[in-house]
Design an enzyme around this catalytic site. Structure first.
Site, PDB file in Angstrom:
ATOM      1  N   GLU A  87      -7.943  11.653   6.218  1.00  0.00           N
ATOM      2  CA  GLU A  87      -8.062  10.394   5.467  1.00  0.00           C
ATOM      3  C   GLU A  87      -8.436  10.681   4.021  1.00  0.00           C
ATOM      4  OE1 GLU A  87      -9.458  10.687   8.494  1.00  0.00           O
ATOM      5  OE2 GLU A  87      -9.559   8.735   9.510  1.00  0.00           O
ATOM      6  N   ASP A 142      13.084  -2.001  -3.526  1.00  0.00           N
ATOM      7  CA  ASP A 142      13.031  -1.332  -2.219  1.00  0.00           C
ATOM      8  C   ASP A 142      14.343  -0.565  -2.090  1.00  0.00           C
ATOM      9  OD1 ASP A 142      13.216  -0.552   0.408  1.00  0.00           O
ATOM     10  OD2 ASP A 142      12.424  -2.422   1.228  1.00  0.00           O
ATOM     11  N   ARG A 144      11.018  10.108   9.711  1.00  0.00           N
ATOM     12  CA  ARG A 144      10.673   8.695   9.586  1.00  0.00           C
ATOM     13  C   ARG A 144       9.365   8.578   8.825  1.00  0.00           C
ATOM     14  NH1 ARG A 144      14.329   6.805  12.849  1.00  0.00           N
ATOM     15  NH2 ARG A 144      13.874   4.714  12.157  1.00  0.00           N
ATOM     16  N   TYR A 190      -6.767  15.540  10.971  1.00  0.00           N
ATOM     17  CA  TYR A 190      -7.131  14.288  10.297  1.00  0.00           C
ATOM     18  C   TYR A 190      -7.390  14.572   8.830  1.00  0.00           C
ATOM     19  CZ  TYR A 190      -7.551  10.224  13.312  1.00  0.00           C
ATOM     20  OH  TYR A 190      -7.279   9.115  14.066  1.00  0.00           O
ATOM     21  N   THR A 234      11.967   4.237   2.334  1.00  0.00           N
ATOM     22  CA  THR A 234      11.778   5.050   3.529  1.00  0.00           C
ATOM     23  C   THR A 234      12.318   6.442   3.208  1.00  0.00           C
ATOM     24  OG1 THR A 234      13.873   4.188   4.336  1.00  0.00           O
ATOM     25  CG2 THR A 234      11.876   3.219   5.257  1.00  0.00           C
ATOM     26  N   LYS A 290      16.526   7.580   5.759  1.00  0.00           N
ATOM     27  CA  LYS A 290      17.883   7.007   5.745  1.00  0.00           C
ATOM     28  C   LYS A 290      18.781   7.967   4.951  1.00  0.00           C
ATOM     29  CE  LYS A 290      16.370   2.248   6.504  1.00  0.00           C
ATOM     30  NZ  LYS A 290      14.934   2.102   6.206  1.00  0.00           N
TER      31      LYS A 290
HETATM   32  N1  DSN Z   1      15.885  -1.139  10.355  1.00  0.00           N
HETATM   33  C1  DSN Z   1      16.325  -0.784   9.030  1.00  0.00           C
HETATM   34  C2  DSN Z   1      17.794  -0.930   8.879  1.00  0.00           C
HETATM   35  O1  DSN Z   1      18.489  -0.701   9.849  1.00  0.00           O
HETATM   36  O2  DSN Z   1      18.270  -1.223   7.800  1.00  0.00           O
HETATM   37  C3  DSN Z   1      15.614  -1.530   7.970  1.00  0.00           C
HETATM   38  O3  DSN Z   1      14.254  -1.544   8.218  1.00  0.00           O
END
Ligand code: DSN
Length: 413
Positions: free
Chosen positions: A55, A198, A233, A53, A224, A227
């Site tokens: 925080e 974003d 993730r 932990y 994120t 990707k």
């Molecule tokens: N689920 C993601 C996507 O496939 O683009 C976006 O959050």
């Protein structure tokens, strides 16, 4: 042997993981938001860091024992700063939607107005869609695309002037073209709005220099990490504005989250280290080459590509116009052959989101496996053969046989 304890102690989970390994290995992954992490990232993710932990933030934790967690979080932050050219980074958001929630929480009061891209035009749920917190607790307006599938910045300006949003989102989940960051900035200035990019889908392309960076035009950036960035993730929020960075930090913790997921932070640090390697640029370039090749190959077979092509890692195919079947039907047919993609709404969608007209195709994952243009042409052929004849008996084996020559880190069949 890998998973030996799981095999002995929890055979059900062990078997499901092994089956998932096979599915990934013999299949073609075309979901535009997915990728395969390296074995180093997997090791960091599977480490004992999950036990701790912590925080708070580096040198300001609420629990003792965080000397090494501080080291790890600092490395992740420093690498992100270097890659994206920013001064402040928060690496703690659990994923993309919580990161976007944190931006709302930091910069707005509930009921404030926002403007984002329409979901069916390629936007994201958290950019103001009615079923998401962003559309329920904020007054959201949206912009779409023109009849050719491109964002019309004059339309964005008109809507912004009519509604005076306090925050404008620039970013997408399913738009295959380049965003005009500069015009977004001008519009945000004209109406006195924050501008937030974003870049979840395109962060890896920006890092590789094959997609323009918003960094000089926006107030802050969310992304994120799993990707095109090819990490675990998770998510990050980046900014060059110190005042905004303080608000973001407070929003993430204690505003919305508790302890950061330290194993994920370590995985993010490792992935960002890989992004800093010189060959990242080649990877990013190849993703876009593969995406263009795929779209062109399908066009030659008379598939209708939204906006006519792509400048990034993804594109949309209008399956109703192309072959008279819905996106949902196409998704199911292709899944039976081990080709995984997602049904997707297309601009000016007339069908329900649960069974829209299109499918979304992306190339980050197959590019990680080492597929090049000629292999992608083959995948486009498989795609077409499956759609032409969903009962083709031999095709699934042919596809699996083709894919087995391309490795996935961490999977040995
Ligand atoms: N689920 C993601 C996507 O496939 O683009 C976006 O959050």
């Amino acid at each position: 042997m890998k998973y030996q304890n799981l095999q002995k102690n929890d055979s059900k989970i062990f078997e499901a993981i092994i089956n998932e390994e096979k599915r990934q290995f013999f299949g073609v992954e075309l979901i535009a938001s997915e990728n395969y992490v390296s074995e180093s990232v997997l090791e960091a993710m599977g480490s004992i860091l999950t036990n701790k932990y912590s925080e708070g933030y580096v040198n300001a934790r609420y629990y003792a024992g965080n000397k090494f967690i501080d080291e790890i979080e600092t490395i992740a932050i420093e690498r992100a700063k270097k890659i994206f050219g920013v001064k402040f980074v928060n690496v703690q958001p659990y994923s993309g939607s919580p990161a976007n929630l944190a931006v709302h929480f930091a910069l707005l009061n509930s009921g404030d107005k926002t403007l984002g891209m329409n979901l069916s035009a390629g936007g994201h749920l958290t950019h103001g869609y009615k079923v998401s917190f962003s559309g329920k607790y904020y007054k959201s307006e949206n912009y779409g695309v023109d009849k050719n599938g491109f964002i019309d910045m004059d339309e964005v300006r008109e809507i912004a002037k009519a509604h005076s949003p306090k925050l404008i989102w620039a970013g997408f989940s399913a738009y295959s073209r380049i965003l005009d960051w500069k015009s977004f900035r001008e519009i945000a200035d004209e109406v006195g709005a924050f501008l937030v990019a974003d870049i979840s889908h395109i962060a890896g392309l920006i890092a590789g220099g094959v997609y323009p960076s918003p960094v000089n035009f926006v107030d802050c950036i969310t992304t994120t990490t799993h990707k095109t960035l090819r990490g675990p993730r998770g998510a990050m929020i980046l900014t060059n504005n110190e005042e905004i960075s303080k608000k973001i930090d407070k929003a993430v913790f204690p505003g919305l989250q508790g302890g950061p997921h330290n194993h994920t932070t370590a995985g993010i640090a490792v992935a960002l280290g890989e992004v800093l390697e010189p060959n990242w640029k080649n990877y990013a370039e190849q993703i876009v080459k593969n995406s263009r090749t795929f779209a062109e190959s399908l066009k030659k077979k008379n598939y209708e590509i939204v906006s006519g092509g792509t400048d990034n890692h993804l594109f949309l195919v209008d399956m109703i116009k192309s072959r008279g079947i819905s996106g949902g039907e196409a998704e199911k047919i292709l899944e039976n052959f081990g080709i995984t993609l997602n049904k997707n709404s297309i601009p000016n969608e007339t069908r329900k989101p649960t069974d829209p007209s299109g499918v979304r195709i992306g190339t980050p994952a197959i590019t990680t496996r080492g597929l090049k243009e000629k292999d992608v042409q083959k995948i486009a052929e498989f795609f077409d053969l499956a759609i032409q004849n969903p009962k083709n008996q031999n095709l699934k084996n042919e596809i699996a046989d083709f894919m087995k020559d391309f490795e996935i880190p961490g999977i040995k069949i």
